[in-house]
Design an enzyme around this catalytic site. Structure first.
Site, PDB file in Angstrom:
ATOM      1  N   GLY A 134      69.186  35.991  54.866  1.00 26.90           N
ATOM      2  CA  GLY A 134      69.644  37.168  55.605  1.00 26.90           C
ATOM      3  C   GLY A 134      68.815  37.478  56.842  1.00 26.90           C
ATOM      4  O   GLY A 134      69.365  37.890  57.870  1.00 26.90           O
ATOM      5  N   ASN A 135      67.494  37.255  56.762  1.00 30.10           N
ATOM      6  CA  ASN A 135      66.656  37.630  57.907  1.00 30.10           C
ATOM      7  C   ASN A 135      66.857  36.711  59.115  1.00 30.10           C
ATOM      8  O   ASN A 135      66.446  37.053  60.220  1.00 30.10           O
ATOM      9  CB  ASN A 135      65.171  37.696  57.509  1.00 30.10           C
ATOM     10  CG  ASN A 135      64.618  36.346  57.107  1.00 30.10           C
ATOM     11  OD1 ASN A 135      65.349  35.486  56.643  1.00 30.10           O
ATOM     12  ND2 ASN A 135      63.338  36.152  57.307  1.00 30.10           N
ATOM     13  N   LYS A 137      79.086  40.820  40.922  1.00 34.44           N
ATOM     14  CA  LYS A 137      78.609  40.967  42.303  1.00 34.44           C
ATOM     15  C   LYS A 137      79.383  42.078  43.026  1.00 34.44           C
ATOM     16  O   LYS A 137      80.564  41.940  43.317  1.00 34.44           O
ATOM     17  CB  LYS A 137      78.803  39.620  43.013  1.00 34.44           C
ATOM     18  CG  LYS A 137      78.165  39.545  44.337  1.00 34.44           C
ATOM     19  CD  LYS A 137      77.099  38.470  44.389  1.00 34.44           C
ATOM     20  CE  LYS A 137      76.440  38.514  45.747  1.00 34.44           C
ATOM     21  NZ  LYS A 137      75.005  38.556  45.727  1.00 34.44           N
ATOM     22  N   LYS A 178      74.803  31.315  48.196  1.00 31.54           N
ATOM     23  CA  LYS A 178      74.545  30.350  49.275  1.00 31.54           C
ATOM     24  C   LYS A 178      73.428  29.357  48.923  1.00 31.54           C
ATOM     25  O   LYS A 178      73.425  28.230  49.419  1.00 31.54           O
ATOM     26  CB  LYS A 178      74.259  31.057  50.600  1.00 31.54           C
ATOM     27  CG  LYS A 178      72.917  31.765  50.699  1.00 31.54           C
ATOM     28  CD  LYS A 178      71.973  31.051  51.637  1.00 31.54           C
ATOM     29  CE  LYS A 178      70.598  31.656  51.752  1.00 31.54           C
ATOM     30  NZ  LYS A 178      70.026  32.569  50.838  1.00 31.54           N
ATOM     31  N   LYS A 209      67.108  30.557  44.353  1.00 31.95           N
ATOM     32  CA  LYS A 209      66.419  29.631  45.266  1.00 31.95           C
ATOM     33  C   LYS A 209      65.609  28.601  44.471  1.00 31.95           C
ATOM     34  O   LYS A 209      65.657  27.402  44.757  1.00 31.95           O
ATOM     35  CB  LYS A 209      65.480  30.395  46.210  1.00 31.95           C
ATOM     36  CG  LYS A 209      66.222  31.331  47.146  1.00 31.95           C
ATOM     37  CD  LYS A 209      65.260  32.002  48.114  1.00 31.95           C
ATOM     38  CE  LYS A 209      65.846  33.287  48.648  1.00 31.95           C
ATOM     39  NZ  LYS A 209      67.231  33.207  49.104  1.00 31.95           N
TER      40      LYS A 209
HETATM   41  P1  ADP Z   1      67.778  35.692  51.333  1.00 33.46           P
HETATM   42  O1  ADP Z   1      68.616  36.551  52.215  1.00 33.46           O
HETATM   43  O2  ADP Z   1      66.859  34.800  52.126  1.00 33.46           O
HETATM   44  O3  ADP Z   1      68.554  34.959  50.282  1.00 33.46           O
HETATM   45  P2  ADP Z   1      66.726  37.392  49.201  1.00 33.46           P
HETATM   46  O4  ADP Z   1      66.355  38.804  49.448  1.00 33.46           O
HETATM   47  O5  ADP Z   1      67.944  37.103  48.411  1.00 33.46           O
HETATM   48  O6  ADP Z   1      66.746  36.678  50.629  1.00 33.46           O
HETATM   49  O7  ADP Z   1      65.508  36.658  48.448  1.00 33.46           O
HETATM   50  C1  ADP Z   1      64.186  36.657  48.975  1.00 33.46           C
HETATM   51  C2  ADP Z   1      63.349  37.755  48.350  1.00 33.46           C
HETATM   52  O8  ADP Z   1      63.043  37.457  46.991  1.00 33.46           O
HETATM   53  C3  ADP Z   1      61.981  37.948  48.948  1.00 33.46           C
HETATM   54  O9  ADP Z   1      62.030  38.704  50.130  1.00 33.46           O
HETATM   55  C4  ADP Z   1      61.205  38.654  47.824  1.00 33.46           C
HETATM   56  O10 ADP Z   1      61.188  40.047  48.030  1.00 33.46           O
HETATM   57  C5  ADP Z   1      62.034  38.370  46.583  1.00 33.46           C
HETATM   58  N1  ADP Z   1      61.296  37.797  45.444  1.00 33.46           N
HETATM   59  C6  ADP Z   1      61.625  38.042  44.152  1.00 33.46           C
HETATM   60  N2  ADP Z   1      60.840  37.385  43.310  1.00 33.46           N
HETATM   61  C7  ADP Z   1      59.960  36.679  44.075  1.00 33.46           C
HETATM   62  C8  ADP Z   1      58.872  35.787  43.775  1.00 33.46           C
HETATM   63  N3  ADP Z   1      58.549  35.479  42.522  1.00 33.46           N
HETATM   64  N4  ADP Z   1      58.186  35.229  44.804  1.00 33.46           N
HETATM   65  C9  ADP Z   1      58.532  35.519  46.084  1.00 33.46           C
HETATM   66  N5  ADP Z   1      59.539  36.363  46.439  1.00 33.46           N
HETATM   67  C10 ADP Z   1      60.261  36.928  45.445  1.00 33.46           C
HETATM   68 MG    MG Z   2      69.686  35.904  48.714  1.00 31.77          MG
END
Ligand code: ADP
Ligand code: MG
Length: 313
Positions: A11-12, A128, A213, A275
């Site tokens: 998203g960022n 969702k 995604k 992820k």
């Molecule tokens: P994206 O849009 O890139 O998919 P998400 O918000 O879905 O982003 O996922 C990334 C986020 O996951 C990070 O910003 C962090 O706040 C969160 N997060 C949750 N658990 C963890 C972890 N164990 N280590 C690192 N980040 C984590």
């Molecule tokens: Mg995400």
């Protein structure tokens, strides 16, 4: 030696609205072109949460304005629109960055359909939330007329919920491969892909679902036979005990370690968990494959082994 890399943008990398996206894609294009300049072949996948939300809301308002004239827009069509609009901004920004660096390379977005299994258990349990909040009356009407699933969302109103089934295969994979082989920078599988399933003959029907995604990027990376899957997000590394006093950032992770940490609940469902799961699946899919989770701005350093969390056997 140049690698074949699938980059999954979070998203960022795209911002939350139209002007933010225009600005964000410039930085995103720099990070991607850095890798191209080093001789890597890059295929770009991306999320679409805020964008598909915006489109879905706009289309719902249209229906609300004149229900006789405008029937509700299927979610699969909203995803297709989001791929087109995000692809447009990414294509433009990548083209400009490549030309500024004197690199002569075409950029193309493939509207990508991703097959899901209509028997996927996710369809029995849609979780969702998507789109705008509704009143109780509006929600009841949607349930009765459209068969929507709705939930009451923490006292803020009612929202439609859809299933998030697992991606099975990418319908346009051969076109994507051909374009990559022809030297193009390809943007594909936006928003996890347009979810479709097979009906009679060769017909594909859009599903009322959204595909994660990170999982779609994993399938894409396998099907284009990438060497590396890079998941770019809002953190530089993956942590255990995330957000706690004993938080520990990880430089690398084997699939077995990842499974252990997943079992212990270190990765939040819906954000870091998919992820790590996608990274593990890709790293185990063939010898020599690896995944990397890091920040957009750190992509180049990450590929050079200087930062990020690397997942490999
Ligand atoms: P994206 O849009 O890139 O998919 P998400 O918000 O879905 O982003 O996922 C990334 C986020 O996951 C990070 O910003 C962090 O706040 C969160 N997060 C949750 N658990 C963890 C972890 N164990 N280590 C690192 N980040 C984590
Ligand atoms: Mg995400």
């Amino acid at each position: 030696m140049g690698k074949r890399i699938v980059i999954a943008l979070g998203g960022n990398a795209l911002g939350n609205n139209l002007p933010e996206q225009m600005i964000a894609v410039k930085q995103t294009a720099k990070a991607i072109v850095d890798l191209i300049q080093e001789g890597h072949e890059v295929i770009v996948a991306h999320g679409n949460g805020p964008q598909v939300g915006m489109i879905q809301k706009a289309m719902a308002e249209l229906t609300r304005s004149d229900p006789e004239k405008y029937i509700p827009c299927p979610l699969s069509v909203c995803v297709a629109m989001s791929q087109g609009y995000i692809g447009y901004d990414l294509q433009n920004a990548l083209r400009e960055e490549l030309l500024d660096r004197g690199i002569n390379k075409g950029v193309a977005t493939v509207l990508t359909q991703v097959e899901v299994d209509p028997e996927d258990k996710a369809f029995q349990n849609p979780t969702k939330p998507i789109g705008a909040f509704m009143t109780k009356e509006e929600a009841d009407k949607m349930v009765a007329e459209r068969g929507y699933n709705v939930i009451e969302d923490a006292g803020r109103g009612y929202r439609r919920v859809v299933a998030s089934p697992k991606p099975q295969s990418i319908i346009e994979i051969q076109s994507i491969r051909d374009m990559v082989e022809a030297g193009l920078v390809v943007v594909a599988c936006g928003g996890g892909g347009i979810p479709v399933y097979k009906t009679e003959g060769h017909h594909l029907k859009g599903a009322a679902a959204v595909i994660d995604k990170d999982f779609a990027s994993c399938v894409l990376a396998q099907q284009v036979e990438a060497d590396t899957l890079i998941i770019l997000t809002a953190v530089e590394k993956v942590a255990i005990n995330f957000g706690k006093p004993d938080e520990k950032w990880l430089d690398s992770l084997t699939p077995d370690e990842a499974r252990k940490y997943i079992g212990e609940g270190h990765f939040a469902p819906g954000s870091m968990l998919p992820k790590v799961q996608a990274a593990v699946e890709f790293a185990e899919s063939a010898p020599g494959r690896s995944a990397l989770i890091t920040l957009l701005e750190k992509a180049k350093d990450g590929v050079a082994g200087k930062t990020g969390t690397a997942i490999h056997q």
